[in-house]
Design an enzyme around this catalytic site. Structure first.
Site, mmCIF file in Angstrom:
data_model
loop_
_atom_site.group_PDB
_atom_site.id
_atom_site.type_symbol
_atom_site.label_atom_id
_atom_site.label_comp_id
_atom_site.label_asym_id
_atom_site.label_seq_id
_atom_site.Cartn_x
_atom_site.Cartn_y
_atom_site.Cartn_z
ATOM 1 N N PRO A 77 0.790 -1.227 0.000
ATOM 2 C CG PRO A 77 -0.999 -1.567 1.460
ATOM 3 C CD PRO A 77 0.325 -2.162 1.024
ATOM 4 C CB CYS A 78 1.264 3.786 -2.549
ATOM 5 S SG CYS A 78 -0.343 4.036 -3.329
ATOM 6 C CD GLN A 79 -3.665 3.299 -0.103
ATOM 7 O OE1 GLN A 79 -2.680 2.605 0.125
ATOM 8 N NE2 GLN A 79 -4.748 2.806 -0.672
ATOM 9 C CE1 TYR A 81 5.918 4.191 3.836
ATOM 10 C CE2 TYR A 81 4.722 2.777 2.326
ATOM 11 C CZ TYR A 81 5.447 2.939 3.474
ATOM 12 O OH TYR A 81 5.697 1.864 4.271
ATOM 13 C CB SER A 82 0.280 8.802 -1.430
ATOM 14 O OG SER A 82 -0.236 9.672 -2.401
#
Length: 168
Positions: A77-79, A81-82
Protein backbone atom coordinates in the site's frame (compact mmCIF):
# COMPACT_ATOMS: atom_id res chain seq x y z
CA UNK A 1 8.26 -22.77 -15.94
CA UNK A 2 8.36 -19.52 -13.98
CA UNK A 3 6.47 -19.68 -10.67
CA UNK A 4 5.11 -16.31 -9.54
CA UNK A 5 3.29 -15.06 -6.47
CA UNK A 6 1.88 -11.61 -5.79
CA UNK A 7 0.70 -9.75 -2.71
CA UNK A 8 -1.44 -6.62 -2.65
CA UNK A 9 -2.39 -8.01 -6.04
CA UNK A 10 -4.99 -5.50 -7.17
CA UNK A 11 -5.94 -6.29 -10.76
CA UNK A 12 -2.74 -8.31 -11.26
CA UNK A 13 -0.77 -5.95 -13.48
CA UNK A 14 2.35 -8.09 -12.84
CA UNK A 15 0.57 -11.18 -14.14
CA UNK A 16 -0.64 -9.29 -17.21
CA UNK A 17 2.93 -8.15 -17.89
CA UNK A 18 4.28 -11.68 -17.39
CA UNK A 19 1.62 -13.04 -19.74
CA UNK A 20 2.80 -10.68 -22.46
CA UNK A 21 6.47 -11.49 -21.85
CA UNK A 22 5.82 -15.22 -21.89
CA UNK A 23 3.64 -15.10 -25.00
CA UNK A 24 6.22 -13.02 -26.88
CA UNK A 25 9.10 -15.32 -25.89
CA UNK A 26 7.47 -18.76 -25.87
CA UNK A 27 7.91 -19.09 -22.10
CA UNK A 28 5.55 -20.61 -19.55
CA UNK A 29 4.59 -19.46 -16.08
CA UNK A 30 2.51 -20.76 -13.22
CA UNK A 31 0.49 -18.30 -11.13
CA UNK A 32 1.02 -19.82 -7.68
CA UNK A 33 -0.61 -17.26 -5.40
CA UNK A 34 -2.23 -13.86 -5.10
CA UNK A 35 -3.53 -11.96 -2.11
CA UNK A 36 -6.07 -9.20 -2.19
CA UNK A 37 -8.66 -7.94 0.30
CA UNK A 38 -10.88 -6.01 -2.13
CA UNK A 39 -13.80 -8.27 -3.09
CA UNK A 40 -14.10 -6.72 -6.56
CA UNK A 41 -10.41 -7.30 -7.25
CA UNK A 42 -10.57 -10.89 -5.96
CA UNK A 43 -13.52 -11.56 -8.24
CA UNK A 44 -11.52 -10.15 -11.16
CA UNK A 45 -8.45 -12.24 -10.21
CA UNK A 46 -10.52 -15.43 -10.01
CA UNK A 47 -12.21 -14.82 -13.35
CA UNK A 48 -9.11 -13.72 -15.25
CA UNK A 49 -5.99 -15.18 -13.66
CA UNK A 50 -6.94 -18.27 -11.67
CA UNK A 51 -4.03 -18.50 -9.21
CA UNK A 52 -3.51 -21.83 -7.47
CA UNK A 53 -4.09 -20.07 -4.12
CA UNK A 54 -5.94 -16.81 -3.55
CA UNK A 55 -5.27 -15.45 -0.08
CA UNK A 56 -7.66 -12.80 1.14
CA UNK A 57 -5.84 -10.99 3.94
CA UNK A 58 -2.07 -11.48 3.77
CA UNK A 59 -1.75 -10.47 7.41
CA UNK A 60 -3.77 -13.49 8.53
CA UNK A 61 -1.96 -16.27 6.67
CA UNK A 62 0.72 -18.45 8.23
CA UNK A 63 4.25 -18.59 6.82
CA UNK A 64 3.78 -22.32 6.29
CA UNK A 65 0.89 -21.57 3.90
CA UNK A 66 3.07 -19.58 1.50
CA UNK A 67 4.39 -21.82 -1.29
CA UNK A 68 7.69 -21.37 -3.07
CA UNK A 69 7.80 -18.98 -6.03
CA UNK A 70 10.66 -17.95 -8.31
CA UNK A 71 9.34 -14.40 -8.54
CA UNK A 72 7.60 -12.45 -5.79
CA UNK A 73 5.88 -9.13 -6.59
CA UNK A 74 4.10 -6.77 -4.23
CA UNK A 75 2.71 -3.31 -4.69
CA UNK A 76 2.41 -2.82 -0.94
CA UNK A 77 0.00 0.00 0.00
CA UNK A 78 1.18 3.42 -1.07
CA UNK A 79 -1.34 5.54 0.82
CA UNK A 80 0.91 5.99 3.87
CA UNK A 81 3.68 7.33 1.59
CA UNK A 82 1.62 9.32 -0.91
CA UNK A 83 1.59 13.12 -1.26
CA UNK A 84 -2.18 12.81 -1.67
CA UNK A 85 -2.52 11.46 1.89
CA UNK A 86 -2.83 14.57 4.03
CA UNK A 87 -3.30 12.49 7.17
CA UNK A 88 0.06 10.69 7.34
CA UNK A 89 0.83 9.13 10.66
CA UNK A 90 3.46 6.73 11.98
CA UNK A 91 0.68 4.45 13.21
CA UNK A 92 -1.06 3.95 9.85
CA UNK A 93 -1.76 0.17 9.88
CA UNK A 94 -0.99 -0.06 6.15
CA UNK A 95 2.66 0.62 7.01
CA UNK A 96 2.74 -2.84 8.58
CA UNK A 97 2.05 -4.63 5.28
CA UNK A 98 5.67 -4.14 4.30
CA UNK A 99 6.47 -6.46 7.24
CA UNK A 100 4.43 -9.17 5.54
CA UNK A 101 6.36 -8.63 2.30
CA UNK A 102 9.67 -9.01 4.17
CA UNK A 103 8.35 -12.18 5.79
CA UNK A 104 7.43 -13.69 2.41
CA UNK A 105 10.88 -12.91 1.03
CA UNK A 106 12.58 -14.45 4.08
CA UNK A 107 10.29 -17.51 4.11
CA UNK A 108 10.15 -18.28 0.40
CA UNK A 109 13.58 -17.07 -0.76
CA UNK A 110 12.42 -16.32 -4.32
CA UNK A 111 15.02 -16.02 -7.06
CA UNK A 112 14.09 -12.34 -7.20
CA UNK A 113 11.46 -9.94 -5.99
CA UNK A 114 9.94 -6.68 -7.17
CA UNK A 115 8.36 -4.21 -4.76
CA UNK A 116 6.48 -1.24 -6.17
CA UNK A 117 5.29 1.99 -4.56
CA UNK A 118 4.90 5.75 -5.05
CA UNK A 119 7.96 7.87 -5.74
CA UNK A 120 7.22 9.96 -2.64
CA UNK A 121 8.40 7.03 -0.50
CA UNK A 122 11.99 7.94 -1.45
CA UNK A 123 11.81 11.44 0.06
CA UNK A 124 9.02 11.27 2.65
CA UNK A 125 10.18 12.14 6.17
CA UNK A 126 13.65 12.94 4.81
CA UNK A 127 13.87 9.46 3.31
CA UNK A 128 13.66 7.70 6.68
CA UNK A 129 10.94 5.21 5.63
CA UNK A 130 12.73 4.41 2.38
CA UNK A 131 16.11 4.00 4.04
CA UNK A 132 14.59 1.69 6.64
CA UNK A 133 13.01 -0.43 3.87
CA UNK A 134 16.34 -0.67 2.03
CA UNK A 135 18.11 -1.57 5.28
CA UNK A 136 15.57 -4.28 6.10
CA UNK A 137 15.93 -5.78 2.62
CA UNK A 138 19.73 -5.64 2.79
CA UNK A 139 19.61 -7.31 6.24
CA UNK A 140 18.14 -10.42 4.59
CA UNK A 141 21.66 -10.77 3.20
CA UNK A 142 20.68 -12.81 0.12
CA UNK A 143 19.94 -10.18 -2.50
CA UNK A 144 21.59 -7.29 -4.26
CA UNK A 145 19.07 -4.46 -3.93
CA UNK A 146 18.40 -1.99 -6.73
CA UNK A 147 15.82 0.79 -6.86
CA UNK A 148 14.66 3.33 -9.39
CA UNK A 149 11.76 5.69 -9.99
CA UNK A 150 10.38 5.05 -13.47
CA UNK A 151 7.59 6.82 -15.32
CA UNK A 152 5.34 4.23 -16.94
CA UNK A 153 5.10 6.23 -20.15
CA UNK A 154 8.84 5.58 -20.73
CA UNK A 155 7.97 1.88 -21.03
CA UNK A 156 5.30 2.28 -23.68
CA UNK A 157 2.38 2.25 -21.25
CA UNK A 158 -0.26 4.87 -22.10
CA UNK A 159 -0.16 6.48 -18.66
CA UNK A 160 2.19 9.04 -17.12
CA UNK A 161 2.83 7.82 -13.60
CA UNK A 162 6.05 7.81 -11.61
CA UNK A 163 6.50 4.67 -9.54
CA UNK A 164 9.31 3.42 -7.35
CA UNK A 165 10.57 -0.09 -8.08
CA UNK A 166 12.78 -2.00 -5.67
CA UNK A 167 14.29 -5.18 -7.09
CA UNK A 168 16.28 -7.81 -5.25
Amino acid sequence: MIKIGTDCSGIEAPIEALKNICNDNNLKYEHIFSSEICPYATEYINKNHNPTILFNDMTKRKDSEIPYVDVYVSGFPCQPYSRANKFKTDIDPRLNLFENCIQVIKTVNPKFFILENVKTLVTLNNGSYFNEILKRLADINKYTIHHKVINSNKLGIPQSRDRLYIVG
